[in-house]
Structures are given as C-alpha cells and as structure tokens.
Design an enzyme around this catalytic site. Structure first.
Site, PDB file in Angstrom:
ATOM      1  N   ASP A 174      -9.417  -0.897  -9.069  1.00 13.61           N
ATOM      2  CA  ASP A 174      -8.104  -0.320  -9.368  1.00 13.61           C
ATOM      3  C   ASP A 174      -7.791  -0.633 -10.826  1.00 13.61           C
ATOM      4  O   ASP A 174      -7.383  -1.742 -11.160  1.00 13.61           O
ATOM      5  CB  ASP A 174      -7.011  -0.926  -8.466  1.00 13.61           C
ATOM      6  CG  ASP A 174      -7.117  -0.451  -7.029  1.00 13.61           C
ATOM      7  OD1 ASP A 174      -8.233  -0.091  -6.608  1.00 13.61           O
ATOM      8  OD2 ASP A 174      -6.098  -0.458  -6.322  1.00 13.61           O
TER       9      ASP A 174
ATOM     10  N   LYS B  37      -3.561   6.450  -8.394  1.00 19.70           N
ATOM     11  CA  LYS B  37      -2.679   5.507  -7.715  1.00 19.70           C
ATOM     12  C   LYS B  37      -1.362   5.450  -8.481  1.00 19.70           C
ATOM     13  O   LYS B  37      -1.358   5.491  -9.714  1.00 19.70           O
ATOM     14  CB  LYS B  37      -3.382   4.147  -7.694  1.00 19.70           C
ATOM     15  CG  LYS B  37      -2.552   2.985  -7.177  1.00 19.70           C
ATOM     16  CD  LYS B  37      -3.430   1.726  -7.046  1.00 19.70           C
ATOM     17  CE  LYS B  37      -2.600   0.470  -6.862  1.00 19.70           C
ATOM     18  NZ  LYS B  37      -3.391  -0.757  -6.807  1.00 19.70           N
TER      19      LYS B  37
ATOM     20  N   LYS C  94      -3.238   7.186  -3.889  1.00 20.16           N
ATOM     21  CA  LYS C  94      -2.800   5.903  -3.332  1.00 20.16           C
ATOM     22  C   LYS C  94      -1.411   5.548  -3.844  1.00 20.16           C
ATOM     23  O   LYS C  94      -1.263   5.103  -4.975  1.00 20.16           O
ATOM     24  CB  LYS C  94      -3.800   4.804  -3.710  1.00 20.16           C
ATOM     25  CG  LYS C  94      -3.342   3.406  -3.266  1.00 20.16           C
ATOM     26  CD  LYS C  94      -4.378   2.335  -3.569  1.00 20.16           C
ATOM     27  CE  LYS C  94      -3.803   0.933  -3.349  1.00 20.16           C
ATOM     28  NZ  LYS C  94      -4.714  -0.133  -3.764  1.00 20.16           N
TER      29      LYS C  94
END
Lengths: 313, 277
Positions: A149, A213, A249
């Site tokens: 991430d 995300k 996400k």
C-alpha cells in the site's frame, strides 16, 4: 501504458486534462441515495460475510508490538473463535517492520492463504526521497509482504507535477513486479476536489496500480461514500476503455456494519457485481470487524449482542 | 391573537433529542378521551442506539468521583425545581388530578431526588466493609456499579415513578435506558429536558417513549444490559427467561424509597491487599 497514453508527459497531461469534471452535487446525491437502500435480512447476512472477507484488518500505530500483531493475525484467521462459519478476512495490513511477524503468525495459525499488506513509501506522508521509498518497498517484499500500500506524493500532485507522481508509482510497480500487488493510496482528504480524485485515480491506474485506495486513515475526511463513488466510476470507465479490472479500497472512517453495507451497495450499483469480490474490493478497517461480528451474532441469535463477546482490539 | 407553539415530544438518546428512527408516533389521551399529544414511538433500533449510548457513557460516569455524581444529581434537583409549573401542567393534563395534588407530587419527586443525591458519596462507606481476616492482609469489600440498567417506569405515577426508579440507579454510577410510562410519558420527556441542562454527561440517561410490550423484550434480551428494573410491567416471567441469558439482575419494586434500591444494581468487589510491606 494501456494504450491510453504513450508514456510521455505531454500525453499524460493531455489525457488527465481532458477528463470530464465531476458533478459534485450529483455525486453526493447519488451516494446519499444509494446509502438509503434497505437491505433485507437474508441479503444482509450475505453482505456481512462478504464484508468480513473483504476486510484488510489493519493496525498502523506507533505503539504496535509483535504481541498486538500476533493477536491481529489470530483474529484475521478466525474472526470469531466460537463460530467456524465466519470467513477469514481479506488481508492484514501493518507497518513495514511488522510484516515478518505478521507472516509468521498467520502461517502458524493456519492462515497461509491470507496475504500481508505493508504500507510503504514513507507512509503516511510520503515525504522521503525516491531511493528511500524504493528501499522501503523492497524491505517489505523481502519480509514477505504480498501487497504493497503505497502513498502518493500529494504535494507534487497538488502543485501540478503529475509526471513525478506517475513516475513514482511506475517505479514502485517495477519493484513489486509479480511478487506483490500494488495499492496506491490517493489520500482523498488532502486532494480537495472530486475532480482531483478522478484525475489521481486515472493517474494511478495508468501508472500500473492494481488497486486504488482512498486514504491512509490518518487524515479526516477519509473514505466518504461520495469519494468512493467517484473512484468506482473511474475503475468502471477504465475497464471499459482498457479491459483491465482495477480494485478499489476505501479505508478510514468505516466503523459500522451499516457503513460497510453502504459501500457494498455503491460497488454493486457503480462498478457492478464483478467487483463484489475480495480480489477487487477491500475495506481497510480495524474496529469494523467487531461490529460486523456483533451484527452477525444478532442475526443468528435474534437478540442484540454485546462487545463482551468479541475480542478487544 | 398569537399562534400556539406546539411542542414535539421526542426521544432522549445520547444527550440529543431525536425523533424515532422509524418515524412513528402514537397518540395519548386524557381520562375523558381527549387528545393530548403525539409522543415518539420508539423502535428496537432506537433502543439499540440508546443502549450503545449508555454503554459508552458508563466508564466516564462510574469513574467520576462519588462526590461529583452527588453534585450533578443535586444540580438536576435544582433544574427540576425550576420546571415545577411545567410538570404540574403535564400531570394535570394526563391524569386529571387537581393542580394542588400535582404540585405535591412534583415536590415529593424533587425531595426524593435530593435524598438520592445525598446518598452518592455515602453508599460506599455505609455498605462497604473492612473485613476481619486471619492473615497479613487488608481485606475490603466495596460496592461498584453494575453497568447499563434497563428501566421500565411505573405506569401510573408519571413523574415520581420515574424518580423512584432512575435516581438510585444513576446515583450508584450506572447508566440507564428508560422506557417511560406508555399512557403518561410527558413528564419523562420534560425530565429529559431537565437532564440535558444539568451537567449530566450525555448517554448516562436515555429516555424512550413508546409501546412497552414492543420494547421490553428487546431490552430484556440485549446482552449489553446488566440489570433491569421492571417495576412498570405486570407479568415479567418471560422477560426473566430472556434476561437470564447473560445473568441480568432483574428487580421489580414496590413504591419504596431506600438505599437498598441503589445497592440492588451494584455488585460487591472484594480486594485483598498485603500489609506490612
């Protein structure tokens, strides 16, 4: 380069500038409207299990210890130890130095199939040199992370140095190659407008992100339904243009079952049911899991449960 | 000529005054069958929200010093006093008694409240103990609050019935979810306005109006609730059964006023402490 741009700065800028703007009022209204859908009991029970399997169970605190990561790993494998029918979560998400610990305990507890996601590239601010960011990512992968991430450099994005952000994502993607999935954190709370969210989403997808995300969880607002809607529209349109499915996400601020189910409705109504699957939709959360478990108990037993019957985070 | 400003009778949850999540309300009438008001008709989801608010308020309220709790309870009595005429009007409207009888009820209610306010910082010393034991230890027993207590208030005595149930429960450091008298809920709603303006932390008292038979089973089966005062319900056998699931303490009280009502929702904790080190 997906055929949409040729890799030059000029083609990137032209593409992003030509994206249509987001109708803010329309997006907010649609997100609110989808949030009022009534979900009936049988669908709710299915949605709860789906949401559990989509959770990236997260601990990103300065005070994280191996002990805490161990209990997180145990919870990821068997969220409710009294009920084997509860699915495992989608992944666990930790800081770089905890990846090894997380992997070790997941394997020990029978969760070999559960990936470890590491936050990388000088999370959460993204303020470090490229060399540091690359090393950060390499460390995480060699410690056993199979999902990265990364945060983007919001300062560069906001001051218009889009090519810099693009190159950054591309280089990290190269480091990940086939060993790790790349999730790009846009930190929508700092991007100021929905137009920027749409541009950043495309930028990340063009540069090779596997997932986009919303947030680090350290900035508020985080995963608001409207922002998630804009990002889901971006992945839907990107799929139409290129045939590539990119995941989404949302992370941060999703604490209740109701919030999670609203997100699932958004996914189904925007990107479509293909995205209702942990490979294409994840929810970054920690407290949410307990609430999902409590709601699950309520559906099963017919009476309201208590926080005394789930683990303390 | 001036238009009436009609009051909307709402719920009291977590320090706020929401309408019922269900959007429902019901009608209450006086003895002669005349319409009085449309209080909110709470649903089980309102009850769930109220329990959550009470649960979240418990650490703060039980952790406050007993002296501080006493001060806040006394402050509530001060605010009650200032609302006397409103309570009198509502009691007269719902029960049909004369205003002097209603006034007596309000005065009695305020006196009861002050009496319980005084008990806050005394109950531990009166009912706690330093136990004699054969060993090099101090051994104390002290009462501590139970947690979240559900109350179904008395049906007839609208204000004083509330005070009799509510005051001892919060005096002991518990937080509460109270279902008001179904036919006479107005005093409960006004009491909520008093509580909201008397430094009582949000969520310590949550007040729902509605149909008792609809709400009570959810109250009894809720695993987050630790005790029940079911003085306002006639047959409680079934509620006892569902309350047994998490060993709730379930009581009904006559119209008694005593420190035992505080202790009914406290549990004793015994501590061993070595001496001579």
């Amino acid at each position: 380069m997906s055929g949409l741009i040729d890799g030059s700065e000029r083609s990137l800028l032209t593409f992003l500038e030509n994206l249509p703007g987001v109708d803010k009022v329309g997006a907010d209204n649609r997100a609110t409207m989808l949030g009022t859908r009534s979900i009936k009991t049988s669908s709710k029970s299915m949605a709860i299990d789906l949401a559990i399997s989509m959770i990236d169970l997260t601990t990103l605190e300065g005070a994280d210890t191996p002990g805490k990561v161990r209990s997180l790993a145990a919870k990821a494998v068997r969220p409710d130890p009294t009920d084997p029918s509860v699915p495992s979560v989608g992944a666990i998400c930790v800081y770089n130095d905890m990846v090894e610990v997380a992997r070790k305990y997941l394997d020990a507890f029978g969760g070999t199939q559960i990936p470890v996601a590491a936050v990388s590239t000088a999370f959460p601010s993204g303020r470090a040199s490229m060399a540091v960011k690359i090393q950060d990512t390499k460390d995480a992968i060699s410690a056993g992370a199979s999902e990265i991430d990364m945060v983007i450099d919001r300062g560069a994005f906001l001051s218009g140095r889009l090519m810099e952000v693009f190159e950054e994502i591309r280089e990290i993607k190269e480091v990940c190659s086939n060993e790790a999935h790349l999730k790009v954190i846009l930190e929508t709370g700092e991007l100021a407008t929905y137009d920027n969210v749409r541009r950043a989403s495309y930028l990340a997808m063009l540069a090779g992100a596997d997932f986009i995300k919303t947030s680090t969880g350290k900035v508020s607002p985080a995963a608001t339904p409207s922002v998630v809607l804009v990002m889901l529209e971006a992945v839907r349109d990107f799929y139409r243009l290129t045939g590539q499915r990119i995941g989404v996400k949302p992370a941060g601020g999703i604490r209740t079952t109701k919030d999670a189910i609203k997100q699932l409705v958004l996914v189904n109504e925007t990107a479509g049911s293909d995205w209702l699957n942990p490979n294409l939709f994840r929810i970054g959360a920690s407290a949410l899991l307990n609430d999902l478990l409590l709601q699950r108990m309520k559906l099963k037993s017919g009476h309201y449960s208590s926080a005394n019957y789930v683990t303390v985070d | 000529m001036r238009l009436d400003v009609k009051k909307t009778y709402k719920l009291f949850i977590g320090g706020a005054f929401p309408r019922s999540e269900s959007g429902r309300s019901y009608e209450i009438k006086n003895k002669r069958g005349q319409f009085i008001a449309n209080p909110a008709q709470a649903s089980r989801k309102d009850l769930r929200d109220a329990v959550l608010a009470a649960k979240n308020a418990h650490p703060g309220w039980s952790g406050a010093t007993a002296f501080n709790r006493g001060q806040i309870l006394y402050r509530i009595a001060e605010m009650l006093e200032g609302r006397t005429s409103q309570f009198v009007d509502e009691i007269v409207a719902t029960t049909g008694v004369t205003s002097s009888v209603a006034k007596q009820e309000v005065s009695a209610a305020i006196d009861r409240w002050v009496w319980y306010a005084g008990w806050c910082d005394k109950i531990t010393s009166v009912s706690g103990n330093n136990n004699p034991i054969a060993g090099p230890y101090y051994n104390f027993t002290i009462p501590e609050s139970l947690g979240v207590i559900g109350i179904v208030a008395e049906e007839k005595d609208s204000l004083i019935g509330l005070v009799r149930s509510l005051a001892p429960i919060i005096a002991g450091g518990n937080t509460s979810v109270l279902i008001a008298s179904q036919s006479r809920p107005l005093a409960a709603v006004t009491l909520a306005e008093v509580l909201a303006t008397s430094d009582l932390p949000a969520g310590v008292v949550n007040i729902l109006t509605g149909i008792k038979t609809e709400l009570a089973p959810w109250l009894a089966s809720h695993m987050e609730i630790d005790g029940l005062d079911l003085s306002g319900i006639d047959s409680i056998a079934e509620l006892r059964v569902s309350g047994a699931e998490n060993l709730k303490r379930i009581h009904t009280f006559e119209k008694d006023v005593s420190p035992e009502r505080i202790l009914a929702f406290m549990e004793y904790k015994t501590i061993w402490h070595p001496v001579g080190i």
